[in-house]
Design an enzyme around this catalytic site. Structure first.
Site, PDB file in Angstrom:
ATOM      1  N   THR A 168     -11.410 -27.569  -6.849  1.00  0.00           N
ATOM      2  CA  THR A 168     -12.656 -28.246  -6.509  1.00  0.00           C
ATOM      3  C   THR A 168     -13.550 -27.346  -5.678  1.00  0.00           C
ATOM      4  O   THR A 168     -13.070 -26.496  -4.934  1.00  0.00           O
ATOM      5  CB  THR A 168     -12.377 -29.518  -5.678  1.00  0.00           C
ATOM      6  N   GLY A 169     -14.843 -27.538  -5.794  1.00  0.00           N
ATOM      7  CA  GLY A 169     -15.852 -26.967  -4.909  1.00  0.00           C
ATOM      8  C   GLY A 169     -15.611 -25.565  -4.419  1.00  0.00           C
ATOM      9  O   GLY A 169     -15.458 -24.608  -5.191  1.00  0.00           O
TER      10      GLY A 169
ATOM     11  N   LYS B 130     -14.760 -36.895  -6.133  1.00  0.00           N
ATOM     12  CA  LYS B 130     -14.413 -35.831  -7.075  1.00  0.00           C
ATOM     13  C   LYS B 130     -12.958 -35.933  -7.525  1.00  0.00           C
ATOM     14  O   LYS B 130     -12.640 -35.758  -8.692  1.00  0.00           O
ATOM     15  CB  LYS B 130     -14.707 -34.457  -6.482  1.00  0.00           C
TER      16      LYS B 130
ATOM     17  N   ILE C 149     -11.349 -38.331   2.593  1.00  0.00           N
ATOM     18  CA  ILE C 149     -10.839 -39.482   1.852  1.00  0.00           C
ATOM     19  C   ILE C 149      -9.973 -39.026   0.676  1.00  0.00           C
ATOM     20  O   ILE C 149      -8.820 -39.417   0.542  1.00  0.00           O
ATOM     21  CB  ILE C 149     -12.000 -40.362   1.327  1.00  0.00           C
TER      22      ILE C 149
ATOM     23  N   LYS D 210       4.511 -39.442  -2.371  1.00  0.00           N
ATOM     24  CA  LYS D 210       5.246 -40.601  -2.882  1.00  0.00           C
ATOM     25  C   LYS D 210       6.026 -40.236  -4.136  1.00  0.00           C
ATOM     26  O   LYS D 210       7.170 -40.682  -4.314  1.00  0.00           O
ATOM     27  CB  LYS D 210       4.273 -41.741  -3.177  1.00  0.00           C
TER      28      LYS D 210
ATOM     29  N   HIS E  75      13.194 -26.739  41.170  1.00  0.00           N
ATOM     30  CA  HIS E  75      13.325 -28.159  40.857  1.00  0.00           C
ATOM     31  C   HIS E  75      11.984 -28.883  40.991  1.00  0.00           C
ATOM     32  O   HIS E  75      11.912 -29.963  41.579  1.00  0.00           O
ATOM     33  CB  HIS E  75      14.395 -28.802  41.722  1.00  0.00           C
TER      34      HIS E  75
ATOM     35  N   GLY F 223      16.604 -17.545  42.176  1.00  0.00           N
ATOM     36  CA  GLY F 223      16.827 -18.341  40.984  1.00  0.00           C
ATOM     37  C   GLY F 223      15.689 -19.279  40.647  1.00  0.00           C
ATOM     38  O   GLY F 223      15.861 -20.191  39.836  1.00  0.00           O
TER      39      GLY F 223
ATOM     40  N   GLU G 224      14.311 -16.988  37.267  1.00  0.00           N
ATOM     41  CA  GLU G 224      14.587 -17.439  35.904  1.00  0.00           C
ATOM     42  C   GLU G 224      13.437 -17.131  34.947  1.00  0.00           C
ATOM     43  O   GLU G 224      13.663 -16.751  33.795  1.00  0.00           O
ATOM     44  CB  GLU G 224      14.850 -18.952  35.898  1.00  0.00           C
TER      45      GLU G 224
ATOM     46  N   ASN H  60       7.863 -38.409  49.493  1.00  0.00           N
ATOM     47  CA  ASN H  60       6.902 -38.156  50.557  1.00  0.00           C
ATOM     48  C   ASN H  60       6.824 -36.663  50.826  1.00  0.00           C
ATOM     49  O   ASN H  60       7.850 -35.986  50.842  1.00  0.00           O
ATOM     50  CB  ASN H  60       7.305 -38.882  51.834  1.00  0.00           C
TER      51      ASN H  60
ATOM     52  N   ASP I  23       4.463 -41.629  64.829  1.00  0.00           N
ATOM     53  CA  ASP I  23       5.635 -40.750  64.963  1.00  0.00           C
ATOM     54  C   ASP I  23       5.590 -39.560  64.018  1.00  0.00           C
ATOM     55  O   ASP I  23       6.050 -38.462  64.346  1.00  0.00           O
ATOM     56  CB  ASP I  23       6.938 -41.536  64.792  1.00  0.00           C
TER      57      ASP I  23
END
Length: 540
Positions: free
Chosen positions: A48-49, A80, A141, A152, A301, A330, A353, A439, A493
């Site tokens: 096509t095209g 098309k 489409i 399918k 970590h 590490g 690492e 925290n 505190d």
């Protein structure tokens, strides 16, 4: 001959010859070479095209789709391939006598292979100032219809949606005298349905965020989706997850950016934990403008054990390491600038690492080459607008925490105002604190024109404990440092703890019912304090 619609048995080979192929692609990479391979096996090419023109320009014989259907392309190419002679040729089951009789009576010719990739909808939708009409026009489409039809009917038809498959398919055709195995057709079909699923999800997500559907497409950037669609392809399986008994894999979003799409230059395979830590340290160093400051973060970590800025990568690295050299062993290192040989020479002295950076000089790569297990990852920065976290029964989604605070936005609440050096240290500590698990308390200082962490208290159940732990972890002197708290001090505190440790200025969100008590304690201790009005909880 197989006629069943049920899932195929993996033991069957069941070759099918390819005699006619329909090609209609947006991405023409490798197209001509693949089409020549098909033609070399006597395959008739239908196209096509623009695809047809590209093949003819390469000297190939091509039949136009209008010649196959007996109907011209129309409506500016919108119609098309949406024709019975296309879909009948694809969908009829070769082993079903009624199907064969039906197509023969209507002069429908079998199509044994469909080569399709779709309009670049998402690329169009992401263009600045794109017109709404252009967004809609780039919804394919005919392409998805052919893909689904061919997938399918994979028992008889091969559907090719990936340029990356061309070479292997050409080899298989050569090895099997122009035929493809059932296993290959089934693999291609599964891949094809994933392509159309992702394509439709991209369209639905983009259209959902358009506010004004006329003129220029106006996208609502802060709108959370009505339906969460995550269709990311598998990039690689990992050796294991956080622990050896857990399976894990990496999936990518297709942007080609971020840690997930990083280019590994050397070293062992990245582990699940490596990737999580690399992302954490890259997020932290990305807080700092590389043009102004080199920034280095050393992560263990997912929490920083040391972070610093400097005039050079070497200087920033030395200062980050100096903050906690024991914990750095590490670890994983993030760097916001190109890594040069001088920095590489120093970093290579420590066991780490992995290292992530926007680039490495050839000399730096050569220096790291002696450490064969060290992973070097080159990254292109990505803007990740949302954060997803799976919980039992669902997924939490939130905007990424991109908020930054300037000096002008701070509210100074104590009798003593921070000095210029304290202010710079406070703003530095606040940026780092955002990347420490709650925290969180971060002690920092500003010296020689750059910020440096001194002690970090991460992931404690009590803010006072976070303050004590950060002070306990400090290797460098705490006297004259500043402290950042990711959320307000609920009692005096916590403020008293950081002041007694040696901090002379504090930055925190404010907003506690006991703010007056905390401010009074700061005034009594001679501590300068600034309120941000925002918090940076980081729960994981």
């Amino acid at each position: 001959m197989m006629t069943s619609h049920s899932a195929p048995a993996s033991v069957s080979v069941d070759l099918r010859p390819v005699r006619r192929a329909l090609l209609s692609v947006t991405d023409k990479t490798g197209l001509v070479e693949f089409a020549k391979a098909l033609a070399g096996h006597g395959v008739e090419l239908v196209s096509t095209g623009g695809t047809s023109k590209a093949l003819r320009d390469a000297g190939l014989n091509v039949k136009d789709i209008s010649e196959l259907t007996g109907f011209p392309e129309m409506l500016d190419g919108r119609v098309k391939t949406l024709h019975p002679k296309v879909h009948g040729g694809i969908l009829h089951m070769r082993g079903n006598p009624e199907h064969v009789a039906a197509v023969q009576s209507h002069g429908i010719e079998p199509i044994d292979m469909v080569v399709v990739n779709l309009y670049a909808f998402e690329k169009t939708a992401q263009k600045p100032g794109v017109a709404f009409a252009d967004v809609i026009e780039n919804i394919d489409i005919g392409g998805p219809s052919m893909v689904r039809s061919a997938a399918k009917n994979f028992e008889d038809v091969a559907i090719v949606t990936q340029v990356a498959d061309y070479a292997a398919l050409a080899e298989e055709l050569s090895a099997n005298s122009g035929s493809l195995s059932r296993a290959t057709r089934w693999r291609l079909a599964k891949q094809a349905f994933a392509v159309t699923a992702a394509y439709d999800a991209g369209i639905a997500t983009a259209l959902e965020s358009i506010e004004a559907p006329e003129g220029k497409a106006v996208f609502v950037q802060d709108a959370l989706p009505q339906t969460l669609r995550v269709i990311d392809p598998l990039s690689q399986t990992l050796r294991y997850g956080e622990n050896p008994h857990q399976k894990a894999a990496l999936y990518v979003d297709g942007s080609g950016k971020g840690v997930a799409a990083g280019e590994q230059l050397q070293g062992k395979e990245l582990s699940y934990n490596n990737i999580v830590d690399l992302d954490a340290c890259w997020e932290l160093v990305s807080e700092f403008d590389a043009a102004s400051d080199a920034a280095v973060a050393i992560i263990k970590h997912t929490n920083p054990c040391g972070a610093s800025t400097g005039a050079t990568v070497l200087e920033a690295y030395k200062r980050a390491l100096e903050a906690d050299p024991v914990s750095a062993f590490g670890g994983v290192i993030g760097i916001n600038r190109e890594v040069d040989a001088e920095a590489a020479e120093e970093i290579a002295k420590l066991f780490v690492e992995a290292i992530v950076a926007p680039s490495f000089t050839p000399e730096a790569v050569a220096r790291f080459a002696a450490k064969k297990n060290l992973r070097l990852v080159k990254i292109t920065s990505a803007d990740t607008p949302r954060v997803l976290k799976q919980v039992s029964g669902g997924v939490l989604v939130q905007d990424a925490d991109r908020l930054r605070i300037t000096e002008a936005e701070l509210r100074l609440v104590t009798e003593r105002r921070p000095t210029a050096e304290e202010m710079r240290a406070l703003l530095f500590a606040w940026r780092v604190c955002k990347h420490v698990k709650s925290n969180a308390i971060v002690y920092a200082r500003f010296s020689e024109g750059h910020g440096q962490t001194v002690g970090i208290g991460a992931g404690q159940m009590s803010r006072v404990d976070a303050a004590r732990f950060g002070a306990m972890k400090a290797v460098l002197p705490l006297k004259g440092s500043v402290a950042a708290s990711d959320a307000f001090f609920p009692f005096a505190d916590g403020l008293e703890t950081v002041a007694n440790a040696g901090a002379t200025a504090v930055i925190q969100p404010g907003g506690s019912v006991r703010d007056a008590e905390v401010i009074e304690a700061a005034n009594r201790l001679g501590v300068a304090m600034a309120f941000t009005g925002v918090r940076h909880f980081r729960h994981g």
